[in-house]
Design an enzyme around this catalytic site. Structure first.
Site, PDB file in Angstrom:
ATOM      1  N   SER A  52      -9.939   0.762   3.581  1.00  0.00           N
ATOM      2  CA  SER A  52      -9.252   0.486   4.938  1.00  0.00           C
ATOM      3  C   SER A  52      -8.820   1.611   5.471  1.00  0.00           C
ATOM      4  CB  SER A  52      -8.072  -0.674   4.872  1.00  0.00           C
ATOM      5  OG  SER A  52      -8.669  -1.732   4.507  1.00  0.00           O
ATOM      6  N   ARG A  91       0.904  -1.337  -0.064  1.00  0.00           N
ATOM      7  CA  ARG A  91      -0.109  -0.023   0.021  1.00  0.00           C
ATOM      8  C   ARG A  91       0.810   1.198  -0.112  1.00  0.00           C
ATOM      9  NH1 ARG A  91      -2.049  -3.698  -1.198  1.00  0.00           N
ATOM     10  NH2 ARG A  91      -3.646  -4.905  -0.106  1.00  0.00           N
ATOM     11  N   GLU A 146      -3.799   3.952   6.241  1.00  0.00           N
ATOM     12  CA  GLU A 146      -3.632   3.823   4.763  1.00  0.00           C
ATOM     13  C   GLU A 146      -4.201   4.869   4.013  1.00  0.00           C
ATOM     14  OE1 GLU A 146      -4.688  -0.230   3.777  1.00  0.00           O
ATOM     15  OE2 GLU A 146      -5.504   0.238   1.899  1.00  0.00           O
TER      16      GLU A 146
HETATM   17  C1  LIG Z   1     -15.572   0.373  -0.134  1.00  0.00           C
HETATM   18  C2  LIG Z   1     -14.012   0.204  -0.342  1.00  0.00           C
HETATM   19  C3  LIG Z   1     -13.242  -0.718  -0.554  1.00  0.00           C
HETATM   20  C4  LIG Z   1     -11.873  -0.609  -0.867  1.00  0.00           C
HETATM   21  N1  LIG Z   1     -11.077  -1.982  -0.761  1.00  0.00           N
HETATM   22  C5  LIG Z   1      -9.920  -1.757  -1.177  1.00  0.00           C
HETATM   23  C6  LIG Z   1      -8.874  -2.923  -1.236  1.00  0.00           C
HETATM   24  O1  LIG Z   1      -9.479  -4.080  -1.095  1.00  0.00           O
HETATM   25  N2  LIG Z   1      -7.466  -2.730  -1.657  1.00  0.00           N
HETATM   26  C7  LIG Z   1      -7.021  -1.246  -1.661  1.00  0.00           C
HETATM   27  O2  LIG Z   1      -5.859  -1.415  -1.804  1.00  0.00           O
HETATM   28  N3  LIG Z   1      -7.933  -0.367  -1.449  1.00  0.00           N
HETATM   29  C8  LIG Z   1      -9.118  -0.419  -1.210  1.00  0.00           C
HETATM   30  N4  LIG Z   1      -9.869   0.716  -1.175  1.00  0.00           N
HETATM   31  C9  LIG Z   1      -9.446   2.145  -1.121  1.00  0.00           C
HETATM   32  C10 LIG Z   1      -9.073   2.581  -2.659  1.00  0.00           C
HETATM   33  O3  LIG Z   1     -10.291   2.103  -3.259  1.00  0.00           O
HETATM   34  C11 LIG Z   1      -7.881   2.371  -3.185  1.00  0.00           C
HETATM   35  O4  LIG Z   1      -6.884   2.716  -2.458  1.00  0.00           O
HETATM   36  C12 LIG Z   1      -7.755   3.216  -4.717  1.00  0.00           C
HETATM   37  O5  LIG Z   1      -6.856   2.643  -5.548  1.00  0.00           O
HETATM   38  C13 LIG Z   1      -7.691   4.485  -4.516  1.00  0.00           C
HETATM   39  O6  LIG Z   1      -7.960   4.885  -6.043  1.00  0.00           O
HETATM   40  P1  LIG Z   1      -8.647   6.264  -6.329  1.00  0.00           P
HETATM   41  O7  LIG Z   1      -8.687   6.498  -7.782  1.00  0.00           O
HETATM   42  O8  LIG Z   1      -9.963   6.378  -5.621  1.00  0.00           O
HETATM   43  O9  LIG Z   1      -7.759   7.279  -5.747  1.00  0.00           O
HETATM   44  P2  LIG Z   1      -7.873   8.664  -4.429  1.00  0.00           P
HETATM   45  O10 LIG Z   1      -8.531   8.210  -3.285  1.00  0.00           O
HETATM   46  O11 LIG Z   1      -8.887   9.482  -5.308  1.00  0.00           O
HETATM   47  O12 LIG Z   1      -6.439   9.096  -4.287  1.00  0.00           O
HETATM   48  C14 LIG Z   1      -5.672   8.177  -3.529  1.00  0.00           C
HETATM   49  C15 LIG Z   1      -4.263   8.845  -3.510  1.00  0.00           C
HETATM   50  O13 LIG Z   1      -3.572   8.613  -5.000  1.00  0.00           O
HETATM   51  C16 LIG Z   1      -3.481   9.897  -5.476  1.00  0.00           C
HETATM   52  N5  LIG Z   1      -3.887   9.696  -6.878  1.00  0.00           N
HETATM   53  C17 LIG Z   1      -5.177   9.639  -7.391  1.00  0.00           C
HETATM   54  N6  LIG Z   1      -4.839   9.370  -8.643  1.00  0.00           N
HETATM   55  C18 LIG Z   1      -3.572   9.824  -9.278  1.00  0.00           C
HETATM   56  C19 LIG Z   1      -3.042  10.304 -10.179  1.00  0.00           C
HETATM   57  N7  LIG Z   1      -3.589   9.932 -11.506  1.00  0.00           N
HETATM   58  N8  LIG Z   1      -1.672  10.615 -10.355  1.00  0.00           N
HETATM   59  C20 LIG Z   1      -1.044  10.720  -9.406  1.00  0.00           C
HETATM   60  N9  LIG Z   1      -1.690  10.435  -7.923  1.00  0.00           N
HETATM   61  C21 LIG Z   1      -2.892  10.022  -8.094  1.00  0.00           C
HETATM   62  C22 LIG Z   1      -4.102  10.960  -4.740  1.00  0.00           C
HETATM   63  O14 LIG Z   1      -3.528  12.420  -4.774  1.00  0.00           O
HETATM   64  C23 LIG Z   1      -4.203  10.387  -3.197  1.00  0.00           C
HETATM   65  O15 LIG Z   1      -3.092  10.559  -2.830  1.00  0.00           O
HETATM   66  C24 LIG Z   1     -11.368   0.424  -0.813  1.00  0.00           C
HETATM   67  C25 LIG Z   1     -12.208   1.658  -0.643  1.00  0.00           C
HETATM   68  C26 LIG Z   1     -13.416   1.676  -0.600  1.00  0.00           C
HETATM   69  C27 LIG Z   1     -14.265   2.742  -0.690  1.00  0.00           C
END
Ligand SMILES: Cc1cc2nc3c(=O)[nH]c(=O)nc-3n(C[C@H](O)[C@H](O)[C@H](O)COP(=O)(O)OP(=O)(O)OC[C@H]3O[C@@H](n4cnc5c(N)ncnc54)[C@H](O)[C@@H]3O)c2cc1C
Length: 294
Positions: free
Chosen positions: A209, A160, A280
């Site tokens: 998480s 992570r 996380e």
């Molecule tokens: C119901 C639920 C279940 C989940 N289960 C999991 C799981 O099983 N495993 C897991 O690892 N995570 C899980 N997550 C967390 C999350 O979905 C992941 O971490 C996901 O990868 C975040 O992606 P995002 O596009 O929403 O990023 P965001 O939440 O929008 O951003 C997260 C970080 O990434 C950066 N970021 C986003 N896009 C870019 C880009 N294009 N370039 C540079 N930086 C960027 C942001 O600045 C921030 O620091 C879960 C979340 C929810 C709500």
């Protein structure tokens, strides 16, 4: 490129909290991102990208930065041979759908990760034994100093974690997948989603998480459950009664409520288990957790 002022970021987080961005734009090409990065340098503004906000806590007071949400070409997905090419703003669900249609497996682990490719690379997101580092061939990263491809080891991917910092924007990624019959992919995804539904609050507003699993026999969720935190509420946020490593927006939560719950959870885990839980979820804006008393 249009740059908007004061866009409320609560609209772009799965928890539904967070204040306005000083500047906000939706670039649709690598050229747009490069232009915006130069625009921000001229104004000495930091730059942060957001994906689907599914692992993000944004300060209630807002964010003094240029916030980018990738769209258009930067959210597109194509498959060539066994390589999936995805824009940084492409949703994991779309990538998984395209991979399955092309008879390519190995991305099934992402079926219940409601984020984008950029967020997945940044977090090295993963589940059920798989993570981005296992499928990522390389990522195209734009910065104010130029744009270039980085491999997983250059990105520093570990549990992570990546070494990426705000100002580095993942605009594209290539995932190397493996041939697998679509029916097998569909069956595995069905099974993983059922497991997820049984254990986690999938029908609530959360950000996934809260804490990383510590180096301990108990997971973060089990540890917080043992601390009696299930259902604990501060303001409009509550620790999920179903899984203690999730915070739900129970009713009009603010980011400050979630931060207060996280501080309480860390305090209790430290007192009861001597463990310093590390968050996380990513912070955007002026957010921090109080230090633990020794
Ligand atoms: C119901 C639920 C279940 C989940 N289960 C999991 C799981 O099983 N495993 C897991 O690892 N995570 C899980 N997550 C967390 C999350 O979905 C992941 O971490 C996901 O990868 C975040 O992606 P995002 O596009 O929403 O990023 P965001 O939440 O929008 O951003 C997260 C970080 O990434 C950066 N970021 C986003 N896009 C870019 C880009 N294009 N370039 C540079 N930086 C960027 C942001 O600045 C921030 O620091 C879960 C979340 C929810 C709500």
């Amino acid at each position: 490129m249009t740059v908007e002022e004061g866009v409320e970021l609560a609209r772009f987080t799965t928890l539904g909290t967070g204040g306005p961005a000083r500047a906000f734009a939706r670039p649709e090409s690598v050229g747009d991102v490069e232009e915006l990065l130069r625009w921000a340098v001229e104004r000495s503004l930091p730059v942060a990208a957001v994906g689907l906000g599914s692992n993000l806590l944004v300060a209630d007071e807002g964010v003094d930065a240029l916030v980018l949400r990738l769209a258009g070409e930067l959210a597109s997905v194509t498959v060539e041979g066994d390589v999936l090419h995805a824009g940084g703003g492409a949703a994991n669900a779309v990538c998984l759908h395209r991979a399955r249609a092309a008879g390519l497996g190995s991305f099934e682990f992402a079926c219940a990760i409601p984020g984008t490719i950029g967020g997945g690379v940044w977090m090295n997101a993963g589940a059920y034994g798989g993570d981005f580092s296992q499928v990522l061939e390389r990522a195209l990263v734009a910065t104010a100093d130029g744009t270039g491809w980085l491999t997983p080891s250059e990105l520093g991917l570990s549990y992570r974690h990546s070494d990426l910092r705000h100002g580095q924007v993942v605009v594209e990624a290539e995932l190397r997948l493996h041939p697998r019959p679509p029916e097998e992919i569909r069956a595995e995804v069905r099974e993983l989603n059922a497991q997820r539904k049984a254990a986690q609050p999938t029908n609530r507003r959360t950000f996934g998480s809260v804490f990383k699993n510590p180096d301990h026999e108990l997971s973060a969720g089990r540890m917080l459950e043992a601390c009696g935190l299930k259902g604990h509420r501060i303001g409009g946020a509550q620790i999920s009664p179903k899984h203690a490593n999730f915070i739900e927006n129970a009713d009009g939560a603010r980011t400050a409520d979630a931060i207060a719950l996280m501080a309480e959870a860390r305090r209790r885990a430290f007192e009861q288990f001597g463990v310093e839980l590390r968050h996380e979820v990513e912070f955007l804006g002026e957010l921090s957790l109080p230090p633990l008393a020794a």
